[in-house]
Design an enzyme around this catalytic site. Structure first.
Site, PDB file in Angstrom:
ATOM      1  N   LYS A  13      11.164  -1.408  -1.902  1.00 31.03           N
ATOM      2  CA  LYS A  13      12.309  -0.650  -2.431  1.00 31.03           C
ATOM      3  C   LYS A  13      12.895   0.275  -1.352  1.00 31.03           C
ATOM      4  O   LYS A  13      14.104   0.289  -1.137  1.00 31.03           O
ATOM      5  CB  LYS A  13      11.891   0.181  -3.656  1.00 31.03           C
ATOM      6  CG  LYS A  13      11.394  -0.655  -4.831  1.00 31.03           C
ATOM      7  CD  LYS A  13      11.048   0.211  -6.032  1.00 31.03           C
ATOM      8  CE  LYS A  13       9.916   1.179  -5.772  1.00 31.03           C
ATOM      9  NZ  LYS A  13       8.629   0.550  -5.452  1.00 31.03           N
ATOM     10  N   ARG A 127       1.236  -0.544   5.580  1.00 30.08           N
ATOM     11  CA  ARG A 127       2.420   0.326   5.729  1.00 30.08           C
ATOM     12  C   ARG A 127       2.120   1.519   6.642  1.00 30.08           C
ATOM     13  O   ARG A 127       1.086   2.162   6.533  1.00 30.08           O
ATOM     14  CB  ARG A 127       2.852   0.837   4.351  1.00 30.08           C
ATOM     15  CG  ARG A 127       3.946   1.893   4.441  1.00 30.08           C
ATOM     16  CD  ARG A 127       4.731   2.023   3.166  1.00 30.08           C
ATOM     17  NE  ARG A 127       3.956   2.477   2.034  1.00 30.08           N
ATOM     18  CZ  ARG A 127       4.454   2.561   0.790  1.00 30.08           C
ATOM     19  NH1 ARG A 127       5.706   2.198   0.549  1.00 30.08           N
ATOM     20  NH2 ARG A 127       3.713   2.970  -0.201  1.00 30.08           N
ATOM     21  N   ARG A 160       0.019   6.585   4.719  1.00 35.32           N
ATOM     22  CA  ARG A 160       0.055   7.461   3.542  1.00 35.32           C
ATOM     23  C   ARG A 160      -1.307   7.508   2.872  1.00 35.32           C
ATOM     24  O   ARG A 160      -1.974   6.489   2.754  1.00 35.32           O
ATOM     25  CB  ARG A 160       1.106   6.936   2.546  1.00 35.32           C
ATOM     26  CG  ARG A 160       2.499   7.391   2.877  1.00 35.32           C
ATOM     27  CD  ARG A 160       3.564   6.702   2.060  1.00 35.32           C
ATOM     28  NE  ARG A 160       3.326   6.653   0.626  1.00 35.32           N
ATOM     29  CZ  ARG A 160       4.215   6.209  -0.263  1.00 35.32           C
ATOM     30  NH1 ARG A 160       5.395   5.777   0.153  1.00 35.32           N
ATOM     31  NH2 ARG A 160       3.938   6.173  -1.551  1.00 35.32           N
ATOM     32  N   ARG A 171      -2.320   2.675  -8.685  1.00 30.09           N
ATOM     33  CA  ARG A 171      -0.852   2.638  -8.712  1.00 30.09           C
ATOM     34  C   ARG A 171      -0.346   1.334  -9.337  1.00 30.09           C
ATOM     35  O   ARG A 171       0.658   1.333 -10.057  1.00 30.09           O
ATOM     36  CB  ARG A 171      -0.304   2.838  -7.298  1.00 30.09           C
ATOM     37  CG  ARG A 171      -0.536   4.269  -6.827  1.00 30.09           C
ATOM     38  CD  ARG A 171      -0.355   4.414  -5.336  1.00 30.09           C
ATOM     39  NE  ARG A 171       1.002   4.244  -4.926  1.00 30.09           N
ATOM     40  CZ  ARG A 171       1.363   3.811  -3.720  1.00 30.09           C
ATOM     41  NH1 ARG A 171       0.449   3.486  -2.829  1.00 30.09           N
ATOM     42  NH2 ARG A 171       2.625   3.714  -3.419  1.00 30.09           N
TER      43      ARG A 171
HETATM   44  P1  ADP Z   1       8.248   0.559  -1.682  1.00 29.81           P
HETATM   45  O1  ADP Z   1       9.328   1.574  -1.320  1.00 29.81           O
HETATM   46  O2  ADP Z   1       8.688  -0.400  -2.744  1.00 29.81           O
HETATM   47  O3  ADP Z   1       6.922   1.183  -1.991  1.00 29.81           O
HETATM   48  P2  ADP Z   1       8.370  -0.109   1.163  1.00 29.81           P
HETATM   49  O4  ADP Z   1       9.824  -0.340   1.409  1.00 29.81           O
HETATM   50  O5  ADP Z   1       7.778   1.149   1.672  1.00 29.81           O
HETATM   51  O6  ADP Z   1       8.008  -0.354  -0.387  1.00 29.81           O
HETATM   52  O7  ADP Z   1       7.601  -1.385   1.798  1.00 29.81           O
HETATM   53  C1  ADP Z   1       6.168  -1.462   1.759  1.00 29.81           C
HETATM   54  C2  ADP Z   1       5.662  -2.078   3.071  1.00 29.81           C
HETATM   55  O8  ADP Z   1       6.049  -3.447   3.120  1.00 29.81           O
HETATM   56  C3  ADP Z   1       6.231  -1.413   4.332  1.00 29.81           C
HETATM   57  O9  ADP Z   1       5.204  -1.361   5.306  1.00 29.81           O
HETATM   58  C4  ADP Z   1       7.368  -2.343   4.761  1.00 29.81           C
HETATM   59  O10 ADP Z   1       7.531  -2.338   6.173  1.00 29.81           O
HETATM   60  C5  ADP Z   1       6.843  -3.709   4.282  1.00 29.81           C
HETATM   61  N1  ADP Z   1       7.915  -4.609   3.848  1.00 29.81           N
HETATM   62  C6  ADP Z   1       9.067  -4.287   3.195  1.00 29.81           C
HETATM   63  N2  ADP Z   1       9.799  -5.393   2.947  1.00 29.81           N
HETATM   64  C7  ADP Z   1       9.079  -6.447   3.441  1.00 29.81           C
HETATM   65  C8  ADP Z   1       9.283  -7.867   3.499  1.00 29.81           C
HETATM   66  N3  ADP Z   1      10.385  -8.434   2.997  1.00 29.81           N
HETATM   67  N4  ADP Z   1       8.319  -8.606   4.078  1.00 29.81           N
HETATM   68  C9  ADP Z   1       7.208  -8.058   4.587  1.00 29.81           C
HETATM   69  N5  ADP Z   1       6.951  -6.736   4.568  1.00 29.81           N
HETATM   70  C10 ADP Z   1       7.873  -5.934   4.009  1.00 29.81           C
HETATM   71  P1  AMP Z   2       6.728   6.210  -3.974  1.00 27.26           P
HETATM   72  O1  AMP Z   2       7.052   6.799  -2.638  1.00 27.26           O
HETATM   73  O2  AMP Z   2       7.929   5.781  -4.735  1.00 27.26           O
HETATM   74  O3  AMP Z   2       5.683   5.116  -3.869  1.00 27.26           O
HETATM   75  O4  AMP Z   2       6.072   7.386  -4.846  1.00 27.26           O
HETATM   76  C1  AMP Z   2       4.878   8.014  -4.431  1.00 27.26           C
HETATM   77  C2  AMP Z   2       4.268   8.780  -5.596  1.00 27.26           C
HETATM   78  O5  AMP Z   2       5.174   9.824  -6.032  1.00 27.26           O
HETATM   79  C3  AMP Z   2       3.974   7.968  -6.857  1.00 27.26           C
HETATM   80  O6  AMP Z   2       2.742   7.268  -6.801  1.00 27.26           O
HETATM   81  C4  AMP Z   2       3.979   9.077  -7.923  1.00 27.26           C
HETATM   82  O7  AMP Z   2       2.777   9.844  -7.881  1.00 27.26           O
HETATM   83  C5  AMP Z   2       5.122   9.980  -7.444  1.00 27.26           C
HETATM   84  N1  AMP Z   2       6.411   9.551  -8.014  1.00 27.26           N
HETATM   85  C6  AMP Z   2       7.485   9.061  -7.338  1.00 27.26           C
HETATM   86  N2  AMP Z   2       8.492   8.781  -8.187  1.00 27.26           N
HETATM   87  C7  AMP Z   2       8.035   9.080  -9.439  1.00 27.26           C
HETATM   88  C8  AMP Z   2       8.595   8.990 -10.748  1.00 27.26           C
HETATM   89  N3  AMP Z   2       9.839   8.519 -10.964  1.00 27.26           N
HETATM   90  N4  AMP Z   2       7.831   9.402 -11.797  1.00 27.26           N
HETATM   91  C9  AMP Z   2       6.604   9.880 -11.614  1.00 27.26           C
HETATM   92  N5  AMP Z   2       5.996   9.974 -10.415  1.00 27.26           N
HETATM   93  C10 AMP Z   2       6.705   9.575  -9.328  1.00 27.26           C
END
Ligand code: ADP
Ligand code: AMP
Length: 217
Positions: A13, A127, A160, A171
């Site tokens: 995302k 990541r 992280r 999660r």
């Molecule tokens: P989210 O915001 O949904 O938690 P991230 O954008 O942080 O996910 O992506 C999670 C991990 O996957 C990151 O290390 C990113 O570089 C990697 N990633 C994102 N999109 C892809 C893809 N299409 N293929 C492989 N790895 C990806």
């Molecule tokens: P993210 O970076 O989106 O993976 O979010 C990291 C963490 O922040 C999550 O695991 C939750 O603990 C908290 N968080 C982020 N967005 C929300 C949401 N909309 N509602 C509740 N907790 C959230």
């Protein structure tokens, strides 16, 4: 355009939000980023959120909704926004709808990034995030040219705390229990478009932008 990105943790995302928000010229609003910035600044909100984040649980709805209400009231969100990581529960989605009604507007589209659990675990466990500019990398799928250093700004990369295996499992359970029902919630409003989020980042971006294009005709 007012857009929500939904999908499991690690679906990509944040990665896609950057490109899609730039394409639409709207701010990317990530609740995870806002919580992390509060945690690093040690604000009362950050202190409260950290307990839940470290455990891999969702921060309570009331806290999260109030935070988003404040953020959406900022002028840059007036003409549109891309929400990344919010809503994550049905009460949050209902609160967002109400908030937008009060502002005389509504969501246009919810883009679901579809990817299976095995891929999500591979993505989360590799990541790495830049301490300087916040750019997200992956040790295998999107590796910087020098290990542990950001190619964009040169700062150090870190893993992280909530990307450890035991927290990842919690999660994913939280997602299945509390967030996955949003697919039906937005499906019933005819606002949901699912896209295959596997394959190279650029391919997913093309699918996302195509989905927006078909929405806007
Ligand atoms: P989210 O915001 O949904 O938690 P991230 O954008 O942080 O996910 O992506 C999670 C991990 O996957 C990151 O290390 C990113 O570089 C990697 N990633 C994102 N999109 C892809 C893809 N299409 N293929 C492989 N790895 C990806
Ligand atoms: P993210 O970076 O989106 O993976 O979010 C990291 C963490 O922040 C999550 O695991 C939750 O603990 C908290 N968080 C982020 N967005 C929300 C949401 N909309 N509602 C509740 N907790 C959230």
């Amino acid at each position: 355009m007012r857009l929500v990105l939904v999908g499991p943790p690690g679906a990509g995302k944040g990665t896609q939000a950057e490109f899609v928000a730039a394409h639409l010229a709207v701010p990317k609003i990530s609740t995870g980023d806002i919580f992390r910035s509060n945690v690093s600044q040690g604000t009362p909100l950050g202190v409260e959120a950290k307990r839940y984040m470290d455990a891999g649980e969702l921060v309570p709805d009331e806290v999260t909704i109030n935070m988003v209400r404040d953020r959406l009231a900022e002028p840059d969100a007036g003409a549109g926004f891309l929400l990344d990581g919010f809503p994550r529960t049905t009460p949050q989605a209902a609160a967002l709808d109400k908030l937008l009604v009060d502002l005389g507007t509504a969501l246009d589209l919810v883009l679901e990034l579809v990817v299976d659990d095995d891929e999500v675990v591979r993505r989360l466990s590799g990541r790495r995030t830049c301490r300087g500019c916040g750019k997200v990398w992956h040790v295998e799928f999107d590796a910087p040219s020098q290990e542990g250093r950001c190619d964009r700004c040169g700062a150090e990369l870190f893993q992280r705390d909530d990307d450890k295996p035991e927290t990842i499992a919690t999660r994913l359970r939280e997602y299945a229990d509390k967030t996955a029902p949003l697919v039906d919630f937005y499906g019933a409003q005819s606002k949901l478009v699912g896209i295959d989020a596997t394959g190279p980042v650029e391919d997913v971006t093309v699918r996302a932008i195509d989905a927006l294009r078909s929405y806007s005709g």
